[in-house]
Design a protein around this motif. Sequence first.
Motif, PDB file in Angstrom:
ATOM      1  N   VAL A  23       0.831  -1.197   0.000  1.00  0.00           N
ATOM      2  CA  VAL A  23       0.000   0.000   0.000  1.00  0.00           C
ATOM      3  C   VAL A  23       0.872   1.256   0.000  1.00  0.00           C
ATOM      4  CG1 VAL A  23      -1.667   1.308   1.388  1.00  0.00           C
ATOM      5  CG2 VAL A  23      -1.982  -1.133   1.039  1.00  0.00           C
ATOM      6  N   GLY A  24       1.955   1.225   0.766  1.00  0.00           N
ATOM      7  CA  GLY A  24       2.870   2.364   0.800  1.00  0.00           C
ATOM      8  C   GLY A  24       3.497   2.637  -0.559  1.00  0.00           C
ATOM      9  N   ALA A  25       3.884   1.591  -1.269  1.00  0.00           N
ATOM     10  CA  ALA A  25       4.463   1.770  -2.603  1.00  0.00           C
ATOM     11  C   ALA A  25       3.437   2.354  -3.574  1.00  0.00           C
ATOM     12  CB  ALA A  25       4.987   0.437  -3.126  1.00  0.00           C
ATOM     13  N   ALA A  26       2.197   1.867  -3.506  1.00  0.00           N
ATOM     14  CA  ALA A  26       1.154   2.394  -4.391  1.00  0.00           C
ATOM     15  C   ALA A  26       0.856   3.853  -4.055  1.00  0.00           C
ATOM     16  CB  ALA A  26      -0.116   1.557  -4.257  1.00  0.00           C
ATOM     17  N   PHE A  27       0.803   4.175  -2.779  1.00  0.00           N
ATOM     18  CA  PHE A  27       0.528   5.554  -2.380  1.00  0.00           C
ATOM     19  C   PHE A  27       1.684   6.468  -2.773  1.00  0.00           C
ATOM     20  CE2 PHE A  27       0.552   9.030   0.706  1.00  0.00           C
ATOM     21  CZ  PHE A  27      -0.654   9.601   0.363  1.00  0.00           C
ATOM     22  N   THR A  28       2.912   5.995  -2.654  1.00  0.00           N
ATOM     23  CA  THR A  28       4.068   6.793  -3.061  1.00  0.00           C
ATOM     24  C   THR A  28       4.003   7.103  -4.550  1.00  0.00           C
ATOM     25  OG1 THR A  28       5.402   5.831  -1.303  1.00  0.00           O
ATOM     26  CG2 THR A  28       6.594   6.850  -3.117  1.00  0.00           C
ATOM     27  N   PHE A  34       1.505  13.185  -8.494  1.00  0.00           N
ATOM     28  CA  PHE A  34       0.933  14.485  -8.147  1.00  0.00           C
ATOM     29  C   PHE A  34       2.008  15.570  -8.144  1.00  0.00           C
ATOM     30  CE2 PHE A  34       0.093  17.579  -4.727  1.00  0.00           C
ATOM     31  CZ  PHE A  34      -1.047  18.181  -5.236  1.00  0.00           C
ATOM     32  N   THR A  35       3.127  15.279  -7.503  1.00  0.00           N
ATOM     33  CA  THR A  35       4.165  16.310  -7.419  1.00  0.00           C
ATOM     34  C   THR A  35       4.853  16.548  -8.760  1.00  0.00           C
ATOM     35  OG1 THR A  35       5.715  14.663  -6.574  1.00  0.00           O
ATOM     36  CG2 THR A  35       4.620  16.056  -4.960  1.00  0.00           C
ATOM     37  N   SER A  36       5.081  15.472  -9.545  1.00  0.00           N
ATOM     38  CA  SER A  36       5.764  15.717 -10.823  1.00  0.00           C
ATOM     39  C   SER A  36       4.874  16.370 -11.856  1.00  0.00           C
ATOM     40  CB  SER A  36       6.378  14.459 -11.404  1.00  0.00           C
ATOM     41  OG  SER A  36       5.816  13.303 -11.017  1.00  0.00           O
ATOM     42  N   ASN A  37       3.565  16.155 -11.780  1.00  0.00           N
ATOM     43  CA  ASN A  37       2.675  16.721 -12.787  1.00  0.00           C
ATOM     44  C   ASN A  37       1.973  18.007 -12.352  1.00  0.00           C
ATOM     45  OD1 ASN A  37       3.134  14.684 -14.756  1.00  0.00           O
ATOM     46  ND2 ASN A  37       1.880  13.312 -13.525  1.00  0.00           N
ATOM     47  N   ILE A  38       1.942  18.290 -11.069  1.00  0.00           N
ATOM     48  CA  ILE A  38       1.272  19.502 -10.597  1.00  0.00           C
ATOM     49  C   ILE A  38       2.250  20.433  -9.870  1.00  0.00           C
ATOM     50  CG2 ILE A  38      -0.509  20.381  -9.032  1.00  0.00           C
ATOM     51  CD1 ILE A  38      -2.147  17.883  -9.754  1.00  0.00           C
ATOM     52  N   ILE A  39       2.982  19.885  -8.902  1.00  0.00           N
ATOM     53  CA  ILE A  39       3.875  20.725  -8.091  1.00  0.00           C
ATOM     54  C   ILE A  39       5.085  21.188  -8.910  1.00  0.00           C
ATOM     55  CG2 ILE A  39       5.301  20.811  -6.008  1.00  0.00           C
ATOM     56  CD1 ILE A  39       2.300  20.714  -5.422  1.00  0.00           C
ATOM     57  N   ASN A  40       5.719  20.279  -9.632  1.00  0.00           N
ATOM     58  CA  ASN A  40       6.915  20.664 -10.414  1.00  0.00           C
ATOM     59  C   ASN A  40       6.628  21.782 -11.415  1.00  0.00           C
ATOM     60  OD1 ASN A  40       8.565  18.935  -9.054  1.00  0.00           O
ATOM     61  ND2 ASN A  40       8.704  17.421 -10.688  1.00  0.00           N
ATOM     62  N   PRO A  41       5.533  21.718 -12.202  1.00  0.00           N
ATOM     63  CA  PRO A  41       5.259  22.846 -13.099  1.00  0.00           C
ATOM     64  C   PRO A  41       5.024  24.160 -12.350  1.00  0.00           C
ATOM     65  CG  PRO A  41       4.006  20.941 -13.806  1.00  0.00           C
ATOM     66  CD  PRO A  41       4.631  20.589 -12.488  1.00  0.00           C
ATOM     67  N   LEU A  42       4.399  24.084 -11.181  1.00  0.00           N
ATOM     68  CA  LEU A  42       4.210  25.300 -10.388  1.00  0.00           C
ATOM     69  C   LEU A  42       5.546  25.857  -9.904  1.00  0.00           C
ATOM     70  CD1 LEU A  42       1.070  24.316  -8.279  1.00  0.00           C
ATOM     71  CD2 LEU A  42       1.182  25.914 -10.201  1.00  0.00           C
ATOM     72  N   ILE A  43       6.426  24.986  -9.468  1.00  0.00           N
ATOM     73  CA  ILE A  43       7.749  25.432  -9.018  1.00  0.00           C
ATOM     74  C   ILE A  43       8.523  26.030 -10.189  1.00  0.00           C
ATOM     75  CG2 ILE A  43      10.001  24.626  -8.169  1.00  0.00           C
ATOM     76  CD1 ILE A  43       8.477  22.683  -6.381  1.00  0.00           C
ATOM     77  N   ALA A  44       8.440  25.390 -11.361  1.00  0.00           N
ATOM     78  CA  ALA A  44       9.134  25.919 -12.540  1.00  0.00           C
ATOM     79  C   ALA A  44       8.559  27.279 -12.941  1.00  0.00           C
ATOM     80  CB  ALA A  44       9.023  24.925 -13.697  1.00  0.00           C
ATOM     81  N   ALA A  45       7.240  27.451 -12.794  1.00  0.00           N
ATOM     82  CA  ALA A  45       6.623  28.737 -13.137  1.00  0.00           C
ATOM     83  C   ALA A  45       7.083  29.831 -12.186  1.00  0.00           C
ATOM     84  CB  ALA A  45       5.098  28.618 -13.104  1.00  0.00           C
ATOM     85  N   ILE A  46       7.247  29.495 -10.924  1.00  0.00           N
ATOM     86  CA  ILE A  46       7.739  30.469  -9.948  1.00  0.00           C
ATOM     87  C   ILE A  46       9.196  30.819 -10.239  1.00  0.00           C
ATOM     88  CG2 ILE A  46       8.277  30.805  -7.494  1.00  0.00           C
ATOM     89  CD1 ILE A  46       5.850  29.044  -6.860  1.00  0.00           C
ATOM     90  N   PHE A  79       7.457  14.171   0.935  1.00  0.00           N
ATOM     91  CA  PHE A  79       7.586  13.667   2.302  1.00  0.00           C
ATOM     92  C   PHE A  79       6.467  14.208   3.198  1.00  0.00           C
ATOM     93  CE2 PHE A  79       9.078  14.329   6.650  1.00  0.00           C
ATOM     94  CZ  PHE A  79       9.303  13.014   7.015  1.00  0.00           C
ATOM     95  N   ILE A  80       6.194  15.493   3.100  1.00  0.00           N
ATOM     96  CA  ILE A  80       5.166  16.105   3.950  1.00  0.00           C
ATOM     97  C   ILE A  80       3.791  15.512   3.651  1.00  0.00           C
ATOM     98  CG2 ILE A  80       3.932  18.259   4.413  1.00  0.00           C
ATOM     99  CD1 ILE A  80       6.661  19.683   4.119  1.00  0.00           C
ATOM    100  N   ILE A  81       3.483  15.315   2.365  1.00  0.00           N
ATOM    101  CA  ILE A  81       2.183  14.735   2.001  1.00  0.00           C
ATOM    102  C   ILE A  81       2.065  13.306   2.520  1.00  0.00           C
ATOM    103  CG2 ILE A  81       0.762  13.948   0.065  1.00  0.00           C
ATOM    104  CD1 ILE A  81       1.791  16.392  -1.501  1.00  0.00           C
ATOM    105  N   ILE A  82       3.096  12.496   2.304  1.00  0.00           N
ATOM    106  CA  ILE A  82       3.056  11.102   2.757  1.00  0.00           C
ATOM    107  C   ILE A  82       2.982  11.033   4.281  1.00  0.00           C
ATOM    108  CG2 ILE A  82       4.394   8.956   2.891  1.00  0.00           C
ATOM    109  CD1 ILE A  82       5.350   9.559   0.028  1.00  0.00           C
ATOM    110  N   ALA A  83       3.771  11.848   4.981  1.00  0.00           N
ATOM    111  CA  ALA A  83       3.752  11.832   6.444  1.00  0.00           C
ATOM    112  C   ALA A  83       2.387  12.256   6.980  1.00  0.00           C
ATOM    113  CB  ALA A  83       4.851  12.736   6.989  1.00  0.00           C
ATOM    114  N   ALA A  84       1.781  13.260   6.359  1.00  0.00           N
ATOM    115  CA  ALA A  84       0.466  13.720   6.812  1.00  0.00           C
ATOM    116  C   ALA A  84      -0.592  12.637   6.611  1.00  0.00           C
ATOM    117  CB  ALA A  84       0.066  14.998   6.068  1.00  0.00           C
ATOM    118  N   VAL A  85      -0.570  11.991   5.459  1.00  0.00           N
ATOM    119  CA  VAL A  85      -1.561  10.943   5.204  1.00  0.00           C
ATOM    120  C   VAL A  85      -1.355   9.768   6.153  1.00  0.00           C
ATOM    121  CG1 VAL A  85      -2.325   9.229   3.512  1.00  0.00           C
ATOM    122  CG2 VAL A  85      -2.027  11.604   2.829  1.00  0.00           C
TER     123      VAL A  85
END
Length: 140
Positions: A23-28, A34-46, A79-85
């Motif tokens: 389950v941990g591997a699937a959630f990772t 999520f981070t490579s397709n949503i967060i990374n483009p946002l970071i690159a835009a900033i 890490f923060i997302i996985i730890a929170a979940v």
Amino acid sequence: MLKGFKDFLLRGNVLDLAVAVVVGAAFTAIVTAFTSNIINPLIAAIGGSNELGWGVEIISGNPETFLNIGAVVTAIINFIIIAAVVYFVLIVPANAAKKKFVSEPEDKEASETDLLIQIRDILSANGSGADTGAHAKTLE
């Protein structure tokens, strides 16, 4: 020897651990997507119009000296997302269930009078101490 190995594999903790790893591997994988397709483009835009985003080449033209700060920020967000979940989905309900179903032994301290009464009862049960009756009345 094989029976012992079979018993080890079928023990509850090992099966729980195996399920947790899968389950941990699937959630990772979900969080990484999520981070490579949503967060990374946002970071690159900033990062501005620089094609490297938050990355920096220490020596120009040498890709071996590329510092990718955006990847580090992405890993921290992962890490923060996985730890929170894990905390809110596993730890909080487990602690609540533990409080509900597991009763802690009461830590009841006996008073000095209770201890003296117990000593009197033990002595009278053993037949020692002929004068315990007079003292018992003063203790109670």
